[in-house]
Design an enzyme around this catalytic site. Structure first.
Site, PDB file in Angstrom:
ATOM      1  N   TYR A  56       0.914  -1.331  -0.016  1.00 16.09           N
ATOM      2  CA  TYR A  56       0.012   0.003  -0.065  1.00 16.09           C
ATOM      3  C   TYR A  56       0.906   1.126  -0.010  1.00 16.09           C
ATOM      4  CZ  TYR A  56      -3.909  -3.126   1.430  1.00 16.09           C
ATOM      5  OH  TYR A  56      -4.758  -4.044   1.556  1.00 16.09           O
ATOM      6  N   LEU A 206     -18.383  -1.550   2.497  1.00 15.60           N
ATOM      7  CA  LEU A 206     -19.167  -0.285   1.878  1.00 15.60           C
ATOM      8  C   LEU A 206     -18.917  -0.375   0.279  1.00 15.60           C
ATOM      9  CD1 LEU A 206     -18.743   2.619   4.580  1.00 15.60           C
ATOM     10  CD2 LEU A 206     -20.797   0.901   4.156  1.00 15.60           C
ATOM     11  N   ARG A 208     -16.244  -0.154  -1.311  1.00 17.60           N
ATOM     12  CA  ARG A 208     -15.362   0.945  -1.639  1.00 17.60           C
ATOM     13  C   ARG A 208     -16.217   2.316  -1.927  1.00 17.60           C
ATOM     14  NH1 ARG A 208     -14.336  -3.861  -3.392  1.00 17.60           N
ATOM     15  NH2 ARG A 208     -12.183  -4.452  -3.373  1.00 17.60           N
ATOM     16  N   GLY A 209     -17.132   2.575  -0.878  1.00 12.77           N
ATOM     17  CA  GLY A 209     -17.820   3.911  -0.872  1.00 12.77           C
ATOM     18  C   GLY A 209     -19.210   4.027  -1.730  1.00 12.77           C
ATOM     19  N   SER A 212     -22.297   3.545   0.677  1.00 15.44           N
ATOM     20  CA  SER A 212     -21.799   4.441   1.666  1.00 15.44           C
ATOM     21  C   SER A 212     -22.942   5.335   1.856  1.00 15.44           C
ATOM     22  CB  SER A 212     -20.480   5.179   1.654  1.00 15.44           C
ATOM     23  OG  SER A 212     -20.400   5.958   0.695  1.00 15.44           O
TER      24      SER A 212
END
Length: 334
Positions: A56, A206, A208-209, A212
């Site tokens: 990352y 979620l 990746r949004g 959300s």
């Protein structure tokens, strides 16, 4: 904070974990200072499980965590670390390397960046098709014996691989995508984990949004945001998926919570052996996610959610085709 157990060896973690990837990589520009503040806020709220990967930001996320955790008692949190993904200086994905020597080298660098003497759960990010899983796990077993690693974890692998790995060293948890619109594990992978006493740390709760409640069809992404290429965020797929979110919003409003809280609470309700990882990059989003712990879903609530978003309701795969082809967890799942 509620707590849950990873695997039969009894590693106790917070019921919610913090996924730290987005603080350094793959979701576009991030504020490092806010990321560190979010880690601090998570720890102060009782979150103990922190998830990262050595790839990352090409090590940046581990460096960020090492800084954020300075001065905190080591026994007050657990580090979950993925390794094996290979990247070039331009960030390009080059494949996976889970040979025993690579496993040990990767761990040595992670320990330095994280400023720690051991990793609580260490896992290959994906199955290396060129290395038997027994060889990879055997190397981790040696690291456990030496005290550098506490528990073995796996990520995005299928039932056969889970069983083979578990026969070498008990697996604490499988990290895999699981959400209202990503339910592929329910058919075979989740039952196998439960048979073997393996917990699930669920990422992408979620999506990746996407679910959300904060995403819109007009929202832009920068060149470093991998959602630019995610099938679920494209064209008609996005329209159909946001229509599902609208249905969830009606249910959330009726229960006095946000869409994100409803979606996280749903994952929490799926079993005490499942720990959702929330990928909050800011204290505001973290605070919202923590509110899911106060949302109790009744049988009627769960039935209403199921009607609104049945299994396989999502439009589009969870990754682009090339990435889907690399997922051991998807083989035979269609």
């Amino acid at each position: 904070m509620e707590h849950r157990i990873l695997g039969r060896n009894g590693l106790q973690v917070s019921a919610l974990g913090l996924g730290c990837m987005g603080m350094s990589d793959l979701y576009g520009k991030a504020d490092r200072g806010e990321g560190i503040a979010t880690v601090h806020a998570a720890l102060d709220a009782g979150i103990t499980l922190l998830d990262t990967g050595d790839f990352y930001g090409m090590g940046d996320n581990e460096l960020l965590l090492g800084e954020a955790l300075a001065g905190r008692p080591r026994d007050s949190y657990q580090l979950s670390v993925k390794f094996g993904a290979q990247r070039g200086p331009d960030g390009a994905w080059l494949g996976y390397d889970a040979r025993p020597a690579a496993v040990k080298t990767a761990l040595a660098y992670s320990l330095k960046r994280l400023r720690t003497d051991y990793i609580d759960v260490y896992r290959p990010a994906r199955l290396d098709p060129n290395v038997p899983i027994e060889d990879t796990v055997g190397a981790i077993a040696e690291l456990v014996q030496a005290g550098y690693v506490r528990q073995l974890g796996l990520s995005e692998v299928g039932v056969e691989t889970i069983r083979r790995a578990h026969s070498v060293l008990p697996v604490a948890d499988l990290q895999i995508e699981y959400s209202l619109i990503s339910r592929g594990i329910e058919a075979a992978i989740l039952p196998a984990c439960r048979e073997l006493g393996i917990a699930v740390t669920a990422y992408g709760v979620l999506s990746r949004g996407l679910i959300s409640g904060h995403w819109s069809k007009d929202r832009g992404t920068d060149a470093r945001d991998f959602r630019q290429h995610s099938p679920r965020f494209q064209g008609d797929n996005l329209e159909r998926n946001l229509a599902l979110v609208d249905l969830l919003r009606q249910l959330a409003d009726a229960r006095g919570c946000s869409v994100a809280q409803l979606a996280i609470a749903w994952v929490l309700s799926c079993g005490d052996d499942i720990v959702p990882l929330v990928g909050a990059r800011t204290r505001e989003r973290l605070h919202e996610a923590l509110g899911a712990l106060q949302v109790t879903l009744s049988a009627d609530d769960l039935a209403a959610i199921e009607r609104a978003v049945p299994p396989d309701a999502a439009a589009g795969d969870r990754y682009a085709a090339a990435q889907m082809a690399m997922l051991d967890s998807e083989r035979g799942a269609r």
